[in-house]
Design a protein around this motif. Structure first.
Motif, PDB file in Angstrom:
ATOM      1  N   VAL A  15     -16.445  13.279  22.235  1.00 41.38           N
ATOM      2  CA  VAL A  15     -16.612  12.474  23.445  1.00 41.38           C
ATOM      3  C   VAL A  15     -18.090  12.328  23.801  1.00 41.38           C
ATOM      4  N   ALA A  16     -18.843  13.435  23.743  1.00 41.56           N
ATOM      5  CA  ALA A  16     -20.231  13.426  24.209  1.00 41.56           C
ATOM      6  C   ALA A  16     -21.154  12.601  23.330  1.00 41.56           C
ATOM      7  N   THR A  17     -20.813  12.458  22.049  1.00 43.11           N
ATOM      8  CA  THR A  17     -21.714  11.744  21.124  1.00 43.11           C
ATOM      9  C   THR A  17     -21.266  10.317  20.837  1.00 43.11           C
ATOM     10  N   GLY A  18     -20.368   9.801  21.657  1.00 38.87           N
ATOM     11  CA  GLY A  18     -19.936   8.414  21.495  1.00 38.87           C
ATOM     12  C   GLY A  18     -18.476   8.323  21.106  1.00 38.87           C
ATOM     13  N   LEU A  19     -17.583   8.300  22.108  1.00 41.37           N
ATOM     14  CA  LEU A  19     -16.142   8.388  21.848  1.00 41.37           C
ATOM     15  C   LEU A  19     -15.635   7.217  21.006  1.00 41.37           C
ATOM     16  N   THR A  20     -15.984   5.985  21.408  1.00 44.79           N
ATOM     17  CA  THR A  20     -15.464   4.809  20.703  1.00 44.79           C
ATOM     18  C   THR A  20     -15.900   4.800  19.241  1.00 44.79           C
ATOM     19  N   ARG A  21     -17.185   5.025  19.022  1.00 43.10           N
ATOM     20  CA  ARG A  21     -17.707   4.996  17.659  1.00 43.10           C
ATOM     21  C   ARG A  21     -17.108   6.127  16.811  1.00 43.10           C
ATOM     22  N   ASN A  22     -17.024   7.321  17.395  1.00 39.48           N
ATOM     23  CA  ASN A  22     -16.487   8.467  16.658  1.00 39.48           C
ATOM     24  C   ASN A  22     -15.010   8.304  16.333  1.00 39.48           C
ATOM     25  N   MET A  23     -14.244   7.699  17.226  1.00 43.38           N
ATOM     26  CA  MET A  23     -12.825   7.488  16.945  1.00 43.38           C
ATOM     27  C   MET A  23     -12.634   6.497  15.806  1.00 43.38           C
ATOM     28  N   ASN A  24     -13.549   5.536  15.683  1.00 37.39           N
ATOM     29  CA  ASN A  24     -13.502   4.641  14.521  1.00 37.39           C
ATOM     30  C   ASN A  24     -13.839   5.411  13.248  1.00 37.39           C
ATOM     31  N   HIS A  25     -14.803   6.350  13.349  1.00 36.40           N
ATOM     32  CA  HIS A  25     -15.108   7.199  12.197  1.00 36.40           C
ATOM     33  C   HIS A  25     -13.847   7.950  11.743  1.00 36.40           C
ATOM     34  N   ILE A  26     -13.164   8.535  12.713  1.00 41.44           N
ATOM     35  CA  ILE A  26     -12.058   9.469  12.424  1.00 41.44           C
ATOM     36  C   ILE A  26     -10.809   8.745  11.926  1.00 41.44           C
ATOM     37  N   THR A  27     -10.462   7.636  12.560  1.00 46.52           N
ATOM     38  CA  THR A  27      -9.145   7.035  12.289  1.00 46.52           C
ATOM     39  C   THR A  27      -9.164   5.895  11.272  1.00 46.52           C
ATOM     40  N   PRO A  46     -26.983  11.868  16.057  1.00 43.28           N
ATOM     41  CA  PRO A  46     -25.636  11.818  16.652  1.00 43.28           C
ATOM     42  C   PRO A  46     -24.605  11.105  15.791  1.00 43.28           C
ATOM     43  N   ASN A  47     -25.006  10.345  14.802  1.00 42.70           N
ATOM     44  CA  ASN A  47     -24.059   9.588  13.995  1.00 42.70           C
ATOM     45  C   ASN A  47     -23.550  10.445  12.832  1.00 42.70           C
ATOM     46  N   GLY A  48     -22.461  11.178  13.091  1.00 44.92           N
ATOM     47  CA  GLY A  48     -21.890  12.054  12.074  1.00 44.92           C
ATOM     48  C   GLY A  48     -21.135  11.321  10.982  1.00 44.92           C
ATOM     49  N   PHE A  49     -21.102   9.981  11.029  1.00 47.93           N
ATOM     50  CA  PHE A  49     -20.387   9.232  10.003  1.00 47.93           C
ATOM     51  C   PHE A  49     -21.075   9.379   8.644  1.00 47.93           C
ATOM     52  N   TYR A  50     -22.391   9.567   8.668  1.00 49.07           N
ATOM     53  CA  TYR A  50     -23.140   9.622   7.424  1.00 49.07           C
ATOM     54  C   TYR A  50     -23.570  11.036   7.040  1.00 49.07           C
ATOM     55  N   HIS A  51     -23.677  11.911   8.036  1.00 49.14           N
ATOM     56  CA  HIS A  51     -24.194  13.234   7.709  1.00 49.14           C
ATOM     57  C   HIS A  51     -23.723  14.265   8.734  1.00 49.14           C
TER      58      HIS A  51
END
Length: 349
Positions: free
Chosen positions: A81-93, A5-10
């Motif tokens: 949203v489904a894979t972790g909104l807070t964490r993903n928004m930090n990835h994106i922004t 689920p952590n798309g920040f790395y892959h």
């Protein structure tokens, strides 16, 4: 759902394929299909709409691309949203992998709220400050078009076999008694007045115009309402008329006055640049599909400037005037549509 689920790395395979499609497929298809609907581009590069079958095919593809973008956005946001909104928004922004900090979420919400507010602002400006918006649009798009696609010269392509079996009719028929009397007499008494900033103003009957020469072109008409049609148009090359009346060197604008009225009353007129009137296939047409121009299509004369949209093709012409600038006629915006409905001065896209 992704295994990791952590798309920040892959990014997984589906993510990579979808991003590739959006950037390298949907974006260029959207641009090319959009350009295929421009009269200036279509009449110069006839092969471009053929990539989609024809111009209407390009319109359909353009619409389907929009649906594809919407589908991508819905799925993309749902997955964020489904894979972790807070964490993903930090990835994106903010480009960090922080599952606790709400910084990225606040930035994302700020961007969304700004976008919504800008939408409301754009709506308010459109309705409350339309003239200011028209000036701004002309300064940006108008200048861009004038220096790019407006320079394209139309090229003949269509044959008699391509002529549309039906050609749509639009526009408000003239109601003036003058036009009705001329129409009742088959326009035998009609005189086209050509003047303004010229050395040799003239008044010419239809027969006198026909003696000056005949140019016949089969072209595609692009209506601002979305439909198109192919027809033959025969008439006098505007270049020949220009050579006859000899405009002054300061002239940049040609005004075509109609027997018809504008949507909000008053004489209907529109303008074209002198340069566009000198382009190939620019004619004063008294003929349509090898027959006398029907009244409903603009008799006695209509203008054809093939790098422009259909609303610029003034019908039921009664007078032509050469001016130094469009600012000296009507409200100064270049046409009845431009004066009253805030249309573009150029209509080649």
């Amino acid at each position: 759902m992704p295994v990791e689920p952590n798309g920040f790395y892959h990014f997984n395979a589906l993510q990579q394929i979808s991003y590739f499609a959006v950037v390298f497929l949907l974006a260029p298809i959207a641009m090319i299909s959009g350009m295929s609907m421009s009269p200036a581009i279509e009449n110069r590069f006839h092969w471009l709409p053929k990539l989609f079958g024809n111009r209407q095919g390009a319109r359909s593809v353009h619409f389907l691309v929009m649906l594809a973008y919407l589908a991508f956005i819905v799925i993309h946001v749902a997955m964020v949203v489904a894979t972790g909104l807070t964490r993903n928004m930090n990835h994106i922004t903010v480009n960090t992998d922080n599952p606790v900090s709400h910084t990225g979420l606040y930035i994302g919400l700020g961007i969304i709220l700004f976008t919504i507010a800008f939408g409301f602002l754009a709506h308010w400006i459109s309705w409350q400050r339309p003239r200011s918006l028209q000036y701004t649009e002309a300064a940006i798009n108008g200048t861009l078009w004038l220096n790019t696609i407006n320079k394209f010269k139309p090229k003949l392509y269509y044959k008699e076999k391509d002529i549309s079996p039906y050609f749509w009719v639009n526009g408000k028929m003239p109601v003036s008694e003058e036009w009705r009397k001329l129409a009742a007499n088959k326009f035998l008494d009609f005189k086209l007045s050509v003047g303004g900033r010229v050395e040799k103003p003239v008044e010419l009957s239809l027969d006198e115009l026909k003696e000056l020469g005949l140019e016949q072109n089969i072209t595609m008409h692009h209506c601002i309402q979305g439909w198109s049609g192919i027809a033959e148009w025969g008439g006098l090359s505007i270049r020949s008329l220009i050579e006859l009346v000899k405009p002054h060197k300061s002239v940049t604008t040609v005004v075509f006055y109609s027997f018809g009225e504008g949507l909000y009353g008053g004489t209907y007129y529109d303008t074209h640049t002198l340069d566009n009137c000198l382009k190939p296939e620019s004619i004063l047409a008294w003929e349509m599909n090898y027959q006398a121009l029907p009244e409903k299509y603009g008799a006695p004369l209509r203008v054809r400037i093939e790098n422009q949209l259909g609303y610029k093709m003034v019908k039921w012409i009664r007078k032509i005037e050469f001016l130094d600038t469009h600012e000296h006629i009507g409200k100064g915006f270049g046409g009845k549509n431009e004066d009253d409905e805030f249309f573009d001065l150029l209509a080649d896209t």
